[in-house]
Design an enzyme around this catalytic site. Structure first.
Site, PDB file in Angstrom:
ATOM      1  N   ASP A 110      31.721  53.606  30.298  1.00  9.02           N
ATOM      2  CA  ASP A 110      32.854  52.791  30.754  1.00  9.02           C
ATOM      3  C   ASP A 110      32.563  51.290  30.771  1.00  9.02           C
ATOM      4  O   ASP A 110      31.426  50.853  30.906  1.00  9.02           O
ATOM      5  CB  ASP A 110      33.310  53.244  32.150  1.00  9.02           C
ATOM      6  CG  ASP A 110      32.179  53.255  33.169  1.00  9.02           C
ATOM      7  OD1 ASP A 110      31.025  53.607  32.801  1.00  9.02           O
ATOM      8  OD2 ASP A 110      32.424  52.902  34.341  1.00  9.02           O
ATOM      9  N   GLU A 168      31.095  55.369  35.338  1.00  7.64           N
ATOM     10  CA  GLU A 168      29.928  55.084  36.195  1.00  7.64           C
ATOM     11  C   GLU A 168      30.269  54.008  37.212  1.00  7.64           C
ATOM     12  O   GLU A 168      29.764  54.010  38.326  1.00  7.64           O
ATOM     13  CB  GLU A 168      28.733  54.651  35.334  1.00  7.64           C
ATOM     14  CG  GLU A 168      27.406  54.603  36.088  1.00  7.64           C
ATOM     15  CD  GLU A 168      27.252  53.406  37.014  1.00  7.64           C
ATOM     16  OE1 GLU A 168      26.721  53.586  38.120  1.00  7.64           O
ATOM     17  OE2 GLU A 168      27.671  52.299  36.640  1.00  7.64           O
TER      18      GLU A 168
HETATM   19 ZN   LIG Z   1      27.717  47.945  36.285  1.00  6.03          ZN
HETATM   20 ZN   LIG Z   2      25.972  49.760  34.479  1.00  7.34          ZN
END
Ligand SMILES: [Zn+2]
Ligand SMILES: [Zn+2]
Length: 436
Positions: A110, A168
């Site tokens: 991401d 994440e």
């Molecule tokens: Zn980050």
């Molecule tokens: Zn990262």
């Protein structure tokens, strides 16, 4: 907690690695040459893939095209590919030609809501979205490693699960996602892995790797404190309960929680990041909201700080007759590097990079959801230097973040060796049979 079967496998892998004579578990020179040759073959393509991902960044749980691209590269090569894991995640299993254990490696996919300001020819085409945390590099390095190991498949002793993980940086409001959801959806279960590897780019020189045995990152919790006072005319404070003054006292008192009440050798951070309240300069505010984060390395601190914070809020609001709400949400746990696995992998890193380039580091108080993977199986997580010679150390998450692409083939080389060494180490003790 790590399940028993996994633990047994992990203990075997660690015992084998630790017990092997120096050099015995090292990738043999022929394989090492083959790794280099395969990297040479695919490096241009991998850099191209990285640039494509960089130009087309996608936010957490929306990594549709990134995932499609990754899956499309691995499906034709005979990987067992599952898509749509934890929303948009890709799990690709490479089964080696020889029996052996199962291990995993993870990349996050991401991007962040940041407007890129690098001026690179391959800068983001998606306004307000940028790979400012380097997850484009993670995805391409792990994909590149998958391509390299796929070419070495016949001799590979065991299997490697390649995880391409969404979100994440956190899932959008109201959604689940990230490593925790990957684990829940069985990303590490078929086959059950006995070790999991991960890394993050870091603005240190290319060629350097940094890691800590034990805690690598902090547990990152969040809190919201609402002070509930009573409104009155700004000139008649005696008729109200001033939430601004009470909030100010709370902010000050919270500073003593870490500085006066926790063990100074066990690091912790308590930050009040936002403060909002009041409606007009001449009205006593009836409500102030404080938002912040708590970072800890030990569960003792985590529990203690939470309790003390609530006590500070309860007591200070109590003195002034105000009400309060205290919300405390545990976030990512601390990433914990299995010390035996870290010790077993260090010689591989030293062999590849040289002793002075393998830096034993202090834990960082940042958050990383790799922690959920490292709770399921023994984990090894390291930081990969990506600062080019003469480049400034632009921090992660900043609009100018620009990792040196020389780190990409190097990252592939490091991961290829780590994964093969981990598989070889275990196979040495398990003989010709798998421990599963
Ligand atoms: Zn980050
Ligand atoms: Zn990262």
């Amino acid at each position: 907690m790590i399940p028993k079967s996994r633990l047994i496998a992990a203990v075997l892998i660690l015992a084998a690695l630790a017990g092997a004579p120096p050099g015995a578990r090292a990738v043999d020179p022929k394989t090492s040459k083959k790794i280099d040759a395969e990297i040479e073959k695919v490096r241009a393509e991998v850099v191209k893939i990285r640039r494509f991902i960089h130009m087309n960044p996608e936010l957490g749980n929306r990594e549709v095209e990134t995932a499609r691209l990754i899956a499309s590269k691995l499906q034709p090569l005979g990987f067992e590919v599952r898509t749509g894991v934890a929303k948009t995640g890709v799990v690709a299993v490479l089964r080696g030609g020889q029996p052996g254990p199962a291990i995993a490696v993870r990349a996050d996919m991401d991007a962040l809501p940041v407007q890129e300001a690098t001026g690179l020819p391959y800068k983001s085409l998606n306004p307000g979205v940028m790979h400012a945390c380097g997850h484009d590099v993670h995805s391409s390095v792990v994909l590149g490693t998958a391509l390299v190991l796929s070419a070495l498949k016949t001799g590979l002793k065991g299997s490697v699960t390649f995880l391409f993980q969404p979100a994440e940086e956190g899932a959008p409001e109201g959604e689940e996602g990230g490593a925790e959801l990957m684990v829940r959806e069985g990303a590490l279960d078929s086959p059950p892995v006995s070790a999991v590897f991960g890394f993050h780019v870091w603005p240190e020189p290319v060629g350097q790797v940094l890691f800590a045995a034990g805690n690598v990152t902090a547990a990152a919790d969040s809190f919201n404190i609402t002070v509930k006072g009573r409104s009155a005319h700004g000139a008649r404070p005696q008729e109200g309960v001033d939430a601004v003054v009470i909030a100010a006292e709370i902010v000050t008192a919270l500073q003593t929680v870490v500085s006066r009440a926790t063990d100074p050798t066990d690091p912790a951070v308590l930050t009040v990041g936002t403060i909002a309240g009041g409606s007009r300069r001449n009205i006593i505010a009836d409500r102030v909201v404080l938002e912040g984060t708590v970072r800890t390395l030990s569960e003792t601190n985590q529990k203690k700080i939470r309790g003390l914070m609530e006590s500070v809020v309860r007591n200070i609001t109590g003195i002034y007759g105000a009400g309060y709400e205290f919300e405390y949400k545990p976030g990512n746990p601390s990433v914990f590097n299995n010390p035996e696995l870290a010790a077993a992998m260090t010689p591989t890193l030293v062999r590849l990079l040289g002793k002075d380039k393998v830096v034993e580091w202090k834990p960082q108080m940042i958050a990383e959801d790799f922690a959920f993977l490292a709770r399921k199986a023994p984990g090894f997580y390291f930081f990969l230097g990506v600062r080019g010679p003469g480049q400034p150390a632009t921090p992660l998450h900043s609009p100018g973040f620009n990792p040196d692409e020389k780190a990409i083939p190097l990252g592939m080389r490091i991961l290829s060796h780590l994964l093969i060494d981990a598989l070889e180490g275990q196979s040495a003790i398990a003989g010709s049979g798998s421990v599963f």
